[in-house]
Write an enzyme that holds these catalytic residues in place. Sequence first.
Site, PDB file in Angstrom:
ATOM      1  N   GLY A 141       2.852   8.711   0.505  1.00 47.19           N
ATOM      2  CA  GLY A 141       4.160   8.817  -0.125  1.00 47.19           C
ATOM      3  C   GLY A 141       4.043   8.800  -1.634  1.00 47.19           C
ATOM      4  O   GLY A 141       2.982   8.530  -2.189  1.00 47.19           O
ATOM      5  N   CYS A 170      -3.132   6.111   2.507  1.00 46.94           N
ATOM      6  CA  CYS A 170      -2.938   6.485   1.104  1.00 46.94           C
ATOM      7  C   CYS A 170      -1.923   5.540   0.435  1.00 46.94           C
ATOM      8  O   CYS A 170      -2.270   4.410   0.117  1.00 46.94           O
ATOM      9  CB  CYS A 170      -2.543   7.955   1.013  1.00 46.94           C
ATOM     10  SG  CYS A 170      -2.975   8.678  -0.570  1.00 46.94           S
ATOM     11  N   HIS A 193      -6.658  10.794   3.898  1.00 46.48           N
ATOM     12  CA  HIS A 193      -5.728  11.228   4.956  1.00 46.48           C
ATOM     13  C   HIS A 193      -6.499  11.625   6.214  1.00 46.48           C
ATOM     14  O   HIS A 193      -6.772  12.823   6.429  1.00 46.48           O
ATOM     15  CB  HIS A 193      -4.887  12.406   4.457  1.00 46.48           C
ATOM     16  CG  HIS A 193      -3.901  12.019   3.412  1.00 46.48           C
ATOM     17  ND1 HIS A 193      -2.642  11.560   3.721  1.00 46.48           N
ATOM     18  CD2 HIS A 193      -4.006  11.967   2.074  1.00 46.48           C
ATOM     19  CE1 HIS A 193      -1.999  11.263   2.602  1.00 46.48           C
ATOM     20  NE2 HIS A 193      -2.800  11.502   1.580  1.00 46.48           N
ATOM     21  N   GLU A 195      -5.496  11.871   9.144  1.00 43.70           N
ATOM     22  CA  GLU A 195      -4.697  12.690  10.077  1.00 43.70           C
ATOM     23  C   GLU A 195      -4.995  14.180   9.933  1.00 43.70           C
ATOM     24  O   GLU A 195      -4.780  14.950  10.869  1.00 43.70           O
ATOM     25  CB  GLU A 195      -3.196  12.415   9.882  1.00 43.70           C
ATOM     26  CG  GLU A 195      -2.553  12.944   8.602  1.00 43.70           C
ATOM     27  CD  GLU A 195      -2.684  12.013   7.401  1.00 43.70           C
ATOM     28  OE1 GLU A 195      -3.606  11.168   7.393  1.00 43.70           O
ATOM     29  OE2 GLU A 195      -1.884  12.152   6.448  1.00 43.70           O
TER      30      GLU A 195
HETATM   31  N1  GLN Z   1       1.528   8.267  -4.696  1.00 40.73           N
HETATM   32  C1  GLN Z   1       0.229   7.771  -4.413  1.00 40.73           C
HETATM   33  C2  GLN Z   1      -0.829   8.355  -5.323  1.00 40.73           C
HETATM   34  O1  GLN Z   1      -0.628   9.366  -5.942  1.00 40.73           O
HETATM   35  C3  GLN Z   1      -0.142   8.008  -2.962  1.00 40.73           C
HETATM   36  C4  GLN Z   1      -0.300   9.463  -2.640  1.00 40.73           C
HETATM   37  C5  GLN Z   1      -0.294   9.713  -1.164  1.00 40.73           C
HETATM   38  O2  GLN Z   1       0.114   8.861  -0.382  1.00 40.73           O
HETATM   39  N2  GLN Z   1      -0.726  10.896  -0.764  1.00 40.73           N
HETATM   40  O3  GLN Z   1      -1.901   7.811  -5.413  1.00 40.73           O
END
Ligand code: GLN
Length: 541
Positions: free
Chosen positions: A352, A379, A513, A515
């Site tokens: 997020g 993340c 990630h 997933e």
């Molecule tokens: N916003 C966070 C960052 O830029 C997490 C990014 C994400 O969850 N893909 O590090």
Amino acid sequence: MTRFIFITGGVVSSLGKGLASAALGALLQARGFKVRLRKLDPYLNVDPGTMSPYQHGEVYVTDDGAETDLDLGHYERFTGVASRQSDNITTGRIYSNVIAKERRGDYLGATVQVIPHVTDAIKEFVRSDLTDEDFCLCEIGGTVGDIESLPFLEAIRQLGNELGRAQTMFVHLTLVPYIPSAGELKTKPTQHSVKELLSVGIQPDMLMCRCDREIPEGERRKIALFCNVAPDAVIAALDVDTIYQVPVSYHEQGMDAVVCRHFGLDAPAPSLKRWTTIVERFRQPEGEVTIAVVGKYTSLLDSYKSLAEALHHGGIANNVRVRLNWIDSQIFEREDVVQHLEPCHGILVPGGFGERGAGGKIEAVKFARERGVPYFGICFGMQMAVIEAARNLAGLKGANSTEFGPCETPVVGLMTEWMKGNMLEKRAANGDLGGSMRLGAYDCDLKPNSRVREIYGVDRISERHRHRFEVNLDYKPMLEKTGLSFSGLSPDGVLPEIVEFPDHPWFVGVQFHPELKSKPFDPHPLFTSFIAAAVRQSRLV
Ligand code: GLN
């Protein structure tokens, strides 16, 4: 020789062109062919990386660090072929390349035009970076009739002409709606859509007709007659209960046979055991677990496409159905977490961006940690887990991420430089947003005897990343005192990649990630292990 199959869509959007392309790729692969799948997107963004998930759904990241359309995720999940930067192009990228060439003077004084310069750039992309592939399937985004897809249609028309029918095939996906008041299936929208395609010079070779019921022989013949295709090349693309049934269903409709006939290929019938096994497991689970996904974009499930799939893969691996309870984290600002999270057997906070809803995610982490409920932070979900531990266990009340603005105790901070292979990547706080995150595959070393070392079964892994912020290692000693273990680090030891609480039943946060690499026939080990922990939790509650 690589053969090209171009897949266009008509009548309405959201007919599942991406899935259809992926399933056709899987069928050709099952017949022993080597396939690549590509997406041509008509929008003006250079890539979807800067688009809101509400606009575009998930951004799918490739090993080589491209931010691409989520359909590439379908392609990879269905074929296992890792997508690359060269598998997704947008009008924005095509134009920015053409304009850069013009500025360099590469066009030698010519007037630069859509035809031939833009169409040539599209054709060049379609044929680039291919070696021994038997088939390259190119899906054209959007719907036939859109102004913005015209250069793409013109380019594939030209390719059809240049390469000939023996090397190209046009597939068109349409809708055959059932009108209850008439008690009839209607073929007219398909006829109109094909007319639209013909008006730009493309005669489809096969039609895939999305329909909620069998298309009777009479209607099929009518479509064939009016649209000038062979009757058996009118394929009914029927609704199915799981997407993994799609290749099986297309095969039953004779789709791969029509493709082989078109190209004059005598290929053995495919073995679809891989798909029938998955479908069977999916349809007859031995139990069920509920996973709370506490995020921000929960109203548009396409935003978490790969995540949802990976959780289902974890279910397939454990023979259970995974019920997903999508929770908008902002709700925890008004309502108690307990009533929402108590009935769940696992809690996941996904990737997020931005401060909105972050407080609710931290509440969800706290609940999972204190109650011993399996927790998986991905993340942003890892960053929130670290902030929670810092605030509530290490006593760093002001702990926060600098993503939300300057703060006293930046346990999560902006990454300004890191190594990509032998190259140093540098970023400034006021730099461009597009394509500037730490993107793509990076290695991570796992700590001996940690939970993740046991789950993966190897010492070094490679996973895909998409982030701008990182957990600040200055706080590592204080955080370790709370019981949090830094069980995965970049090989140079400067970037925290994984944290876990060894004393918790299952509590893992990852900066990458996972997933994006999970497949139904090869579920990601972290998801398999997380769902297994949820199964154990379900026996307790
Ligand atoms: N916003 C966070 C960052 O830029 C997490 C990014 C994400 O969850 N893909 O590090």
